[in-house]
Design a protein around this motif. Sequence first.
Motif, short mmCIF file in Angstrom:
data_model
loop_
_atom_site.label_atom_id
_atom_site.label_comp_id
_atom_site.label_asym_id
_atom_site.label_seq_id
_atom_site.Cartn_x
_atom_site.Cartn_y
_atom_site.Cartn_z
N ASN A 123 0.81 -1.21 0.00
CA ASN A 123 0.00 0.00 0.00
C ASN A 123 0.85 1.27 0.00
O ASN A 123 0.33 2.35 -0.23
CB ASN A 123 -0.93 0.03 1.23
CG ASN A 123 -0.17 0.29 2.51
OD1 ASN A 123 0.68 -0.52 2.90
ND2 ASN A 123 -0.43 1.41 3.16
N ASN A 124 2.17 1.13 0.23
CA ASN A 124 3.03 2.30 0.26
C ASN A 124 4.41 1.93 -0.28
O ASN A 124 5.43 2.11 0.39
CB ASN A 124 3.13 2.86 1.68
CG ASN A 124 3.87 4.19 1.73
OD1 ASN A 124 3.87 4.96 0.76
ND2 ASN A 124 4.52 4.47 2.84
N ASP A 134 -1.77 0.76 -5.69
CA ASP A 134 -2.66 0.94 -4.54
C ASP A 134 -3.13 2.38 -4.34
O ASP A 134 -4.04 2.61 -3.54
CB ASP A 134 -1.93 0.46 -3.27
CG ASP A 134 -2.87 0.16 -2.12
OD1 ASP A 134 -3.35 -0.98 -2.03
OD2 ASP A 134 -3.13 1.08 -1.32
N SER A 135 -2.51 3.35 -5.03
CA SER A 135 -2.85 4.75 -4.76
C SER A 135 -2.46 5.63 -5.93
O SER A 135 -1.66 5.24 -6.79
CB SER A 135 -2.13 5.24 -3.50
OG SER A 135 -0.73 5.29 -3.73
N THR A 195 -10.97 -1.20 -3.41
CA THR A 195 -11.62 -1.44 -2.12
C THR A 195 -13.11 -1.55 -2.39
O THR A 195 -13.78 -0.55 -2.66
CB THR A 195 -11.33 -0.30 -1.14
OG1 THR A 195 -9.92 -0.13 -1.02
CG2 THR A 195 -11.94 -0.58 0.21
N THR A 207 -9.77 -6.43 4.92
CA THR A 207 -9.07 -5.41 4.13
C THR A 207 -9.87 -4.81 2.99
O THR A 207 -9.30 -4.11 2.15
CB THR A 207 -7.78 -6.01 3.54
OG1 THR A 207 -8.11 -7.14 2.73
CG2 THR A 207 -6.82 -6.44 4.64
N LYS A 209 -6.72 1.00 4.99
CA LYS A 209 -5.70 1.72 4.23
C LYS A 209 -5.53 1.27 2.78
O LYS A 209 -4.81 1.94 2.02
CB LYS A 209 -4.35 1.58 4.94
CG LYS A 209 -3.78 0.16 4.93
CD LYS A 209 -2.44 0.11 5.65
CE LYS A 209 -1.82 -1.26 5.58
NZ LYS A 209 -0.48 -1.29 6.22
N PHE A 210 -6.12 0.16 2.37
CA PHE A 210 -5.77 -0.42 1.08
C PHE A 210 -6.64 0.08 -0.07
O PHE A 210 -7.85 0.25 0.06
CB PHE A 210 -5.87 -1.95 1.13
CG PHE A 210 -4.87 -2.60 2.04
CD1 PHE A 210 -3.55 -2.73 1.64
CD2 PHE A 210 -5.24 -3.06 3.28
CE1 PHE A 210 -2.61 -3.33 2.47
CE2 PHE A 210 -4.32 -3.68 4.11
CZ PHE A 210 -3.01 -3.81 3.71
#
Length: 456
Positions: A133-134, A154-155, A181, A194, A200-201
């Motif tokens: 995720n990061n 993821d972002s 998500t 999750t 957070k994902f």
Amino acid sequence: MPHDQRIAVPDQEFPTEPVADRLSLSSGIWPITATENEEGALALGGIPVTEIAERHGTPVYVFDESDFRKRCSRFRRAFEEFDVYYAGKAFLSRVTARMVEEAGLGLDVCTEGELAFAKAVGFPAGRILMHGNNKSTEELAAALDYGVGRIVVDSFAELDRLGDLLPRFPGVRPNVLLRVTVGVRADTHAHIATAHEDQKFGFSLVSGEAAAAVRRVLDDGVLELRGLHSHIGSQILGTAGFEAAAKRLLELRAQFVREGVALPELDLGGGFGIAYTPEDEPTGPEEMADILRTLVAKECAALGVDVPRLAIEPGRAIAGPSGVTLYTVGTVKHREGIRTFVAVDGGMSDNVRTALYDATYSVRLAGRASGAPLRLVRVVGKHCDAGDVVVRDDRLPADIRPGDLLAVPGTGAYCRSLAHNYNHVPRPPVVAVADGTSREIVRRETIDDLLRLDMG
């Protein structure tokens, strides 16, 4: 109630019979090679655990090679037309990476460290999927340099980092999946669920963020968008959560397919549960495969779109039952009217899952037979923490005593991976067993290892 929790059962509901009769080795929580010899000692991979403990010490993680290989093969057969990525976070070593590759599975890694193990054994780059995720610039660069087959983005920040990196890799057009998500709250512990909004994902489906991410990748034109990804959690015994997630993911995909966007792949994640106690009834890979392929085909037909290539990511379901942890009893305390506390030479440093997730485990007297009636026990560790519990509630023979050898099954996944050095306790070794032989595949840490890192 989450499947990773357990409620204590009153004493009268448990039989007063030898532990070997109560906890059958065929109950689904032990490796396939588990047997019991004439003296009542447990054997794994054809070796009595008393011999393993004498040779390698305790605590020790015992890894059943035959069991691990057979579970890899079983998933490969059951999900024949799927891409199957073994989730390395469950347990990853050079040995397991080679076994996964030999079984024809892909490998799911989350960090540069996990990728390093894949590279160390020459794992085919095209069969590697990278999560996280990061993910840092360095980790993404390592993935691009090795040529990993799929990067799960993821972002939006990660899209920026990838875009900034690409000039360093001329001609490279990475294959990516976008993690969505989907708004499904899986029936599991909150820390390992999750796919609901409050975590957070991924890109949120409900807010429109996921659709915006798809359009962003298409508009930028520098990444190869292969499809969508979802992961709803871990230690999930039923199928309802997977079905709900797949439907929502397919509906999002259909919106873009109708616009002429291919999105040829759909990764449904992992999280398939295992049996930690005889009461657990996980869905087997064959049944899960049939449910998922049937559901996807039906939904795609209803949506009027083609069926994508599917992928899954089993980790715990392969590694978990292949591992057993051996401990030596040091102290026994009887609390009248409550329970017996059995303290062992390990604890939350080698298995933090009980403290972290309220995870449930079974325990067995492993080094000898006993005809004593069973007594309610709590197996605890040696650490200075009241939460230092290995097995919250189970039964052991009433004559349990210091020096006895205990075996806790189902510890092949997330125990060594989450191990730590609380109280400066060195981490145990991993000993692989097969065909009557044992070998240390991850050595025991020493006090010198701990001191070597301290620069004072």
